[in-house]
Design a protein around this motif. Structure first.
Motif, PDB file in Angstrom:
ATOM      1  N   VAL A 366       0.529  -0.979  -0.492  1.00  0.00           N
ATOM      2  CA  VAL A 366      -0.107  -0.186   0.001  1.00  0.00           C
ATOM      3  C   VAL A 366       0.849   0.982   0.286  1.00  0.00           C
ATOM      4  N   LEU A 367       0.542   2.616  -0.541  1.00  0.00           N
ATOM      5  CA  LEU A 367       0.760   3.769  -0.229  1.00  0.00           C
ATOM      6  C   LEU A 367       0.462   4.323   1.197  1.00  0.00           C
ATOM      7  N   HIS A 368       0.756   4.756   1.948  1.00  0.00           N
ATOM      8  CA  HIS A 368       0.521   5.709   2.725  1.00  0.00           C
ATOM      9  C   HIS A 368       0.777   6.523   3.051  1.00  0.00           C
ATOM     10  N   PRO A 369       0.098   7.955   3.422  1.00  0.00           N
ATOM     11  CA  PRO A 369      -0.161   9.108   3.760  1.00  0.00           C
ATOM     12  C   PRO A 369       1.233   9.717   5.002  1.00  0.00           C
ATOM     13  N   GLY A 370       1.189   8.366   5.626  1.00  0.00           N
ATOM     14  CA  GLY A 370       1.977   8.386   6.729  1.00  0.00           C
ATOM     15  C   GLY A 370       3.843   8.675   6.630  1.00  0.00           C
ATOM     16  N   HIS A 371       4.108   7.796   5.721  1.00  0.00           N
ATOM     17  CA  HIS A 371       5.369   7.649   5.085  1.00  0.00           C
ATOM     18  C   HIS A 371       4.929   7.711   3.476  1.00  0.00           C
ATOM     19  N   ARG A 372       7.121   8.031   3.313  1.00  0.00           N
ATOM     20  CA  ARG A 372       6.807   8.287   1.433  1.00  0.00           C
ATOM     21  C   ARG A 372       7.017   7.587   0.475  1.00  0.00           C
ATOM     22  N   GLY A 398       3.041  -9.465  14.678  1.00  0.00           N
ATOM     23  CA  GLY A 398       1.981 -10.044  13.457  1.00  0.00           C
ATOM     24  C   GLY A 398       1.805  -9.483  12.202  1.00  0.00           C
ATOM     25  N   TRP A 399       0.967  -9.867  12.072  1.00  0.00           N
ATOM     26  CA  TRP A 399       0.407  -8.876  10.389  1.00  0.00           C
ATOM     27  C   TRP A 399       1.238  -7.170  11.307  1.00  0.00           C
ATOM     28  N   ALA A 400       1.979  -6.584   9.608  1.00  0.00           N
ATOM     29  CA  ALA A 400       1.771  -5.360   9.669  1.00  0.00           C
ATOM     30  C   ALA A 400       2.573  -5.256   8.481  1.00  0.00           C
ATOM     31  N   TYR A 401       1.857  -3.713   8.197  1.00  0.00           N
ATOM     32  CA  TYR A 401       2.624  -2.776   6.677  1.00  0.00           C
ATOM     33  C   TYR A 401       3.694  -2.452   7.296  1.00  0.00           C
ATOM     34  N   GLN A 402       5.189  -2.488   6.569  1.00  0.00           N
ATOM     35  CA  GLN A 402       6.448  -2.462   6.418  1.00  0.00           C
ATOM     36  C   GLN A 402       6.834  -1.621   4.911  1.00  0.00           C
ATOM     37  N   CYS A 403       7.734  -1.109   5.842  1.00  0.00           N
ATOM     38  CA  CYS A 403       8.575   0.023   4.727  1.00  0.00           C
ATOM     39  C   CYS A 403      10.315  -1.320   4.320  1.00  0.00           C
ATOM     40  N   CYS A 406      12.883   1.315   4.856  1.00  0.00           N
ATOM     41  CA  CYS A 406      13.768   1.912   6.762  1.00  0.00           C
ATOM     42  C   CYS A 406      13.081   1.408   7.643  1.00  0.00           C
ATOM     43  N   GLY A 407      12.517   0.108   7.509  1.00  0.00           N
ATOM     44  CA  GLY A 407      11.368  -0.332   8.541  1.00  0.00           C
ATOM     45  C   GLY A 407      10.064  -0.187   9.297  1.00  0.00           C
ATOM     46  N   TYR A 408       9.858   1.975   8.544  1.00  0.00           N
ATOM     47  CA  TYR A 408       8.432   2.042   8.905  1.00  0.00           C
ATOM     48  C   TYR A 408       7.638   1.258   9.427  1.00  0.00           C
ATOM     49  N   GLU A 409       6.949   0.463  10.132  1.00  0.00           N
ATOM     50  CA  GLU A 409       5.727  -0.478  10.149  1.00  0.00           C
ATOM     51  C   GLU A 409       4.963   0.702  11.332  1.00  0.00           C
ATOM     52  N   VAL A 410       3.346  -0.432  10.844  1.00  0.00           N
ATOM     53  CA  VAL A 410       1.856   0.598  10.985  1.00  0.00           C
ATOM     54  C   VAL A 410       1.142  -1.155  11.458  1.00  0.00           C
ATOM     55  N   HIS A 411       0.000  -1.031  12.469  1.00  0.00           N
ATOM     56  CA  HIS A 411      -0.875  -1.468  12.415  1.00  0.00           C
ATOM     57  C   HIS A 411      -1.530  -2.096  11.306  1.00  0.00           C
ATOM     58  N   PRO A 412      -1.641  -2.920   9.783  1.00  0.00           N
ATOM     59  CA  PRO A 412      -2.660  -2.732   9.504  1.00  0.00           C
ATOM     60  C   PRO A 412      -4.288  -2.127   8.843  1.00  0.00           C
ATOM     61  N   LYS A 413      -4.895  -2.353  11.159  1.00  0.00           N
ATOM     62  CA  LYS A 413      -5.588  -0.896  10.546  1.00  0.00           C
ATOM     63  C   LYS A 413      -5.576   0.675  11.144  1.00  0.00           C
ATOM     64  N   CYS A 414      -3.801   0.801  10.709  1.00  0.00           N
ATOM     65  CA  CYS A 414      -3.710   2.235  11.145  1.00  0.00           C
ATOM     66  C   CYS A 414      -3.769   2.925   9.828  1.00  0.00           C
TER      67      CYS A 414
END
Length: 429
Positions: A366-372, A398-403, A406-414
């Motif tokens: 995904v492309l997420h507005p909180g990260h480039r 568990g599951w995460a969206y990760q860059c 650079c290691g940026y990570e967010v919950h799928p729900k976030c």
């Protein structure tokens, strides 16, 4: 069996005084090889005085890897100072050597001045680097303990920070024999754990309710699932997590009520405060819908040691029998909200399978507005693992969206997905 584990007072005092023949074995050559340089055979006291390495002969030595700029180091330093002073007062053969990761000389001097022990000079970068490499230091604070008769590294202990937090002065002299005794005592204590012996003492058999003058008998919690909430008003993550926990608390209560259960007998939370004064405790507890131990109660420190809590907020879950269900209550709340109740292994296993199933319908990237950068969906088995969500600043696993860059990570729900046809596709594709 118990007689073998128990240590007589005379024997323990002899141990503190360093009277055993084994501890009399000279370790000066090894200490010199570790801590000296080609033009230095001394360490610095907090006042800047030079102390010869020879003076450390036959001592139990803690190499303290730390830095002024890192708050967890300051927190542990305060604990270690108390242990150090107590051991010195009892006449023990214990010494600490500070191995600095400070950024400049002023920071080193300011930090070392708060310590009662010795230090490698700030300018000796070569020795500090060699020690970090030899003992494979990956994070600070770290306390590596060397025994006086340890010439082949076979008795070197690397988890001194954890042991100090867990056992305090009782961990000394950090030998395998001493730690085996403590581990066995701890195992027995956990096996015999009940809500009553955790939350009461000879002066108090109640908890505080609302208003704070209300005294709620600990006995009224027996048979419930109970969360012990270690927190403090001065801690920003605690202040952020508390409203979320309160919302989940009410939802669990409501769900139990709607299911026809006697919810007052099923779930409760007890605030275990790490606040610095009564006023802070009062104002913080007034925002909470659950019970609390009185401010400054001796049980607070005992519970922190018993459950090895040194990072807050922390939510320990106890089952209806008073035994520990999990120390990861905060993480489970963040992952599953009210569905985490009653926090058992069977419930978590069910929720993990459910999450795995739901993840099949999530886009791979995904492309997420909180990260480039583009974020890739990862599981715990392929690079996810425990993390702090960069979206909500809370724990995750568990599951995460990760860059992957650079290691940026967010919950799928976030994740807030930005439309991009190139980033679509699910796990079944």
């Amino acid at each position: 069996m118990r007689e073998e584990r128990e240590m007589k007072d005379d024997d323990f005092q002899a141990m503190l005084n360093g009277d055993s023949d084994q501890q009399a074995v000279s370790s000066s050559s090894r200490i010199s090889s570790l801590l000296a340089s080609k033009d230095r055979d001394f360490l610095l006291s907090p006042t800047g005085a030079q102390v010869k390495l020879f003076d450390l002969e036959s001592k139990v030595i803690g190499l303290y890897f730390s830095a002024n700029w890192y708050p967890p180091c300051w927190n542990f330093t305060q604990v270690l100072v108390g242990i150090y002073d107590e051991l010195k007062t009892s006449g023990s053969n214990f010494e600490v050597v500070y191995v600095s990761s400070d950024e400049d000389l002023d920071a080193f001097n300011n930090y070392h001045s708060c310590m009662p022990w010795l230090a490698i000079p700030f300018s000796d970068l070569e020795t500090k680097k060699a020690l970090n490499q030899k003992f494979d230091i990956e994070g600070i604070p770290c306390l590596v303990v060397l025994q006086p008769n340890d010439h082949k590294d076979n008795a070197t202990l690397h988890d001194g920070v954890e042991l100090i937090y867990r056992y305090g002065i009782q961990a000394f002299p950090f030998t395998k024999e001493r730690l085996d005794i403590l581990h066995e005592e701890e195992r027995e204590k956990h096996e015999n754990q009940t809500l009553t012996n955790l939350l009461t003492n000879h002066d108090r058999d109640y908890l505080l309710g609302h208003p704070r003058t209300e005294q709620v008998p600990v006995a009224s919690l027996i048979g419930k699932t109970v969360g012990l909430y270690f927190s403090a008003q001065w801690c920003l993550p605690c202040v952020k997590f508390a409203p979320k926990l309160a919302s989940i608390y009410h939802k669990i209560k409501q769900t139990l009520l709607e299911n026809g259960d006697d919810f007052e007998e099923d779930f409760e939370i007890v605030f275990v405060s790490n606040d610095r004064d009564q006023e802070s405790f009062d104002s913080y507890f007034d925002t909470m819908p659950w019970l609390a131990l009185p401010f400054g109660d001796p049980a607070v420190k005992e519970l922190a040691k018993h459950f090895d809590v040194h990072d807050i907020p922390c939510l320990v879950i106890l089952g209806p029998d008073g035994k520990t269900v999990t120390k990861q209550g905060r993480n489970l709340i963040n992952l599953y909200q009210e569905n985490a109740y009653p926090f058992t292994e069977a419930r978590v296993e069910f929720l993990e399978k459910q999450m795995d199933e739901e993840a099949k319908s999530l886009p791979r990237s995904v492309l997420h507005p909180g990260h480039r950068h583009e974020l890739t969906l990862v599981s715990e088995g392929n690079g996810g693992g425990p993390f702090i969500c960069c979206g909500c600043d809370e724990q995750g696993s568990g599951w995460a969206y990760q860059c992957l860059e650079c290691g940026y990570e967010v919950h799928p729900k976030c994740v807030i997905t930005v439309a991009d046809p190139a980033s679509t596709g699910n796990l079944d594709s």
